[in-house]
Structures are given as C-alpha cells and as structure tokens.
Design an enzyme around this catalytic site. Structure first.
Site, short mmCIF file in Angstrom:
data_model
loop_
_atom_site.label_atom_id
_atom_site.label_comp_id
_atom_site.label_asym_id
_atom_site.label_seq_id
_atom_site.Cartn_x
_atom_site.Cartn_y
_atom_site.Cartn_z
N PHE A 243 0.79 -1.23 0.00
CA PHE A 243 0.00 0.00 0.00
C PHE A 243 0.83 1.28 0.00
CE2 PHE A 243 -1.84 -3.47 2.47
CZ PHE A 243 -2.79 -3.88 1.56
N CYS A 244 1.94 1.27 -0.71
CA CYS A 244 2.81 2.46 -0.80
C CYS A 244 3.16 3.02 0.57
CB CYS A 244 2.17 3.54 -1.67
SG CYS A 244 1.95 3.07 -3.40
#
Length: 455
Positions: free
Chosen positions: A387-388
């Site tokens: 998720f970055c």
C-alpha cells in the site's frame, strides 16, 4: 479478462460447484445496517464473475481511488460545454471558465478553513502537491516512518529525517519532541490518517508540537479529507495536501493549501505561460500567489469537480458521515474478529479513532490469491500489497503483504457482509477456480469474463 503472462505457480482449486457469494443478494436485503450515504456513479454496477453471470459489484477499494459522486459527474457535464481558455480569453465561455476556476479555489479554501493569506494551488494529486511543497521548504523536514510514499519520498532530496513511531502515539509525540529539540527543522510533515490502518492522528497536538520548536506542520490529507472535515486555522495546520480522486472527484486534480510566504519565495514549480508577469530574453518576472505554480492551461474540470465534491460533503453533513462510517467500520472489524486465521493490523495501541480501513494478514495462504478470488468469483474489489507504505508495513506486519478493505460514502452493510462471508469461505476452503501466479499477480487460469465495451 484473460492474461498471457507465464505462470510461475499454481493455486489448488476447491470444487467449482460451491455456491458463489453474491448470488443471494435478495436474501440479504432484510439485513439491518446502514445503506449507502451518497449516490455514486458505480451504484448498482454489475460485474461478470468466473463461470458466467453477473453480480452487483462491491467496491471496498475506495482508499485507493473512489468513484465519482453522481452530483459531481452531473456538475462536470454542465461545465464541459463552456470549456475554453482560462484567464486569457475575452469570450463569454472563457470568462465563465475563469470564474469557475476561481470560484473552485474559494470553495476549497472555505471547506478546509484556510486563513486569508493562505494560497490554494491546484495540483494533479497529493503526491504532486507534496512535491511542490518540498521545493519551497527552507530547511529540513521531519517525518514519521508511517507515511505513505507520497509523504516520504519528496523530502529525500531536500533534507529528510525519519522518526520511527512507537507503539503508542503518546510515545511517538515524545520522540518527535526530542528529535525537534535535538536539531531544529523547518517542517514536520505527517499523514492525517493512515492509508494502511485508518488510524487518525491528533493534528492539533502535532501542530502545537511543531510550532513549539519553530517548525511548521504539513498534513497529507489524502485519506482523511474524504471522511472528515479539516480546519487549518482552528487546528494550526500550516499546509494541507489532498486529491480529488480519493474524494469522489476522479478528474485529475488535487490541491495544496497553506501559507503563502514559502510558496511565493520558492522557484515556480512549473516554468511556463500563466506563471509570469513579464518575460524577456534577459530576465523573467514570476508571479506571486497560486498562479506562480500553475503554469500552462489548468485542469478546469478537475478543479471544479473537486470543489463540487467538497460542497456535497457539506450537504451530507459531518455527523451523518461519521455515523455512517462508524457503524460500518464496527461491523467490518467485528466480523473480521470472527474469521479464524485473520489479524487486523494497527500501528498505535492508544489511537481508537479510525477511518473505515482494515488491513489484514492471513496466518496461512496468500492474500494476493484471496484478493484475486474475491474479484473473480465474488465481484468484490479489495487490494493486496504493502500500500505504498513499505517502511510502516514492514515494521508492523509479520508477512510480505496484506489485504485491505476500505469503506466509503457508497458502502453499505450488505457490502460488508458479502465481503466477510466470501473471505471466511476463501480462508476455510480456498478458491473455487484455479489461479496461476504470474508477474502481474494471481490470475485465473481460465478467465471467461468479458471485457466491457466502451465503444
């Protein structure tokens, strides 16, 4: 949606005759719980599933990108016939477009409680806004390791210090206090709400801490703004960055709102027409204000769509938005607690305020495979990965990837129930179809879902 990627692994398949989740929507109609809060363009969207047939799509990936509010799409349709040159034309459509853009700036400023001397600069998204700000900060920036990459990477080239968060936010505030006391910084930049855990941080406390050390506070509000009203003046936030595509206005615009002195002193973010007062071969005189960083033809549709979404948030009301989300979040977290072999991630033991975001780990099996099967067999969209937010995920998770379900204004109790039922089924029995692990991720070995025709 077939793939031609070569397989590197194969998932075993459960019996294909098992009933498909989502086929009994009518039986769930009597279920109690909140329905959608707002009318979104994807309401009632049906998607194909493996083996044929259609099911109502369940969108639990709105933390990545949200569909457009119907009111926003209708507003865009009214604006498009007037599309013309902004700030430069003398024709009626051009003047109308210029007024639309500047009215959008006023709406954004009002919605986030901007001060009279704050600038509202329209950008492409939150990442763009924070990169713009990074070029204006006259010194080092302190961040936490919990940040999305959008609020971690831009500062790397400008002087960045990373503080590893503690198990409680109270401990983390103490660590930030010690770091800022150890060596002054120009800026403290934090997320308003984690895109990984949904935890909401106390922004007023962070602003007071930063200001006590002579620093300013910037907030990545990409996740927070679509769920909560943010007030810069009341909370002491100096800069706020956010995206339209997470705020139900996916038309390619975001915004940076904040104090004008750093922005006016910084080099123009883009060099080009509209950002200058005068140009000669020998010298260029740059404008002050938002236009300094908005060279070129602006994204009129994106800016006015973003503003219209904020107006719609105000129409829905803060209390209604919170009540809707709290009820669905409690339903989601309560249901996940009953699924064996599932752990919900959290970053801070003392933060109970959270958005409708739940990222889980599985004791056994692949979350990527589960996510693929949720989509292909059940018509449910979630996301698998890190998720970055790699440093944060790697610190709090015990596995390589997680699975995230995220709620929004269009979510309902039935959405949550369908997800929980399908997840429990997949954890217990595995997918009904065979999947191959490819460089593009887990894909059905035989994908008979037709692609939509956009003609």
């Amino acid at each position: 949606m077939s793939t031609t990627q070569p397989a590197v692994a194969v998932a075993s398949a459960a019996p294909a005759s098992r009933a498909r989740s989502g086929a009994s929507d009518a039986a769930r109609a009597a279920a109690t719980g909140p329905g959608p809060l707002a009318d979104l363009l994807d309401a009632g969207l049906e998607v194909p599933v493996l083996g044929g047939g259609l099911v109502r799509h369940v969108n639990l990936d709105v933390a990545a990108s949200a569909p457009a509010l119907a009111a926003v799409a209708a507003h865009v349709a009214r604006v498009l016939p007037y599309s013309a040159s902004v700030h430069r034309g003398t024709g009626y459509p051009s003047q109308a477009c210029t007024a639309l853009l500047e009215d959008a700036r006023i709406v954004v400023a009002r919605h986030v409680g901007a001060r009279l001397d704050d600038h509202v600069v329209f950008t492409r998204n939150t990442t763009d806004a924070l990169n713009l700000l990074a070029g204006a900060v006259p010194g080092e920036t302190v961040v936490l390791d919990v940040e999305h990459h959008a609020n971690l990477l831009p500062w790397e080239r400008r002087g960045r210090r990373v503080v590893v968060a503690g198990r409680t936010f109270a401990e983390t505030l103490g660590d930030l206090d010690a770091e800022l006391a150890r060596r002054p910084a120009a800026l403290l930049s934090v997320t308003g709400a984690s895109n990984l855990t949904g935890e909401v941080v106390p922004l007023a406390d962070l602003a007071a801490l930063a200001h006590g050390h002579g620093a300013r506070l910037a907030v990545d509000a990409a996740q927070l703004l679509p769920h909560r009203r943010v007030d810069l003046a009341a909370s002491g936030i100096d800069y706020l960055a956010f995206s339209g595509h997470k705020a139900y206005a996916p038309y390619g615009a975001g915004a940076l709102v904040g104090r004008g002195d750093w922005l006016d002193a910084a080099p123009a973010y883009l060099a080009g027409g509209g950002a200058v007062d005068a140009v000669s071969i020998a010298a260029t005189t740059w404008k002050a204000g938002p236009e300094r960083h908005e060279a070129g033809t602006p994204n009129l549709v994106g800016a006015t769509a973003l503003a219209r979404a904020l107006v719609e948030f105000e129409r829905l009301g803060e209390a209604a938005r919170r009540d809707h989300e709290r009820a669905l979040t409690a339903r989601l977290l309560g249901g996940l607690a009953e699924v064996p072999g599932v752990r919900v991630l959290r970053g801070f033991d003392d933060l109970d305020d959270r958005l409708g975001i739940a990222t889980i780990e599985l004791e056994q099996g692949s979350v990527g495979l589960v996510a693929a099967a949720l989509a292909a067999e059940h018509g449910i969209s979630v996301r698998a990965g890190r998720f970055c937010a790699h440093p944060f995920f790697d610190r709090i998770a015990g596995r390589a990837n997680g699975l995230r379900a995220s709620l929004g204004a269009g979510s309902s109790a039935d959405d949550v129930d369908r997800f929980l039922e399908a997840l429990a089924e997949l954890v217990a029995d595995g997918p009904a179809q065979a999947y191959d692990r490819t460089p593009a991720g887990w894909c059905p070995r035989t994908d008979d879902r037709p692609r939509p025709s956009f003609g």
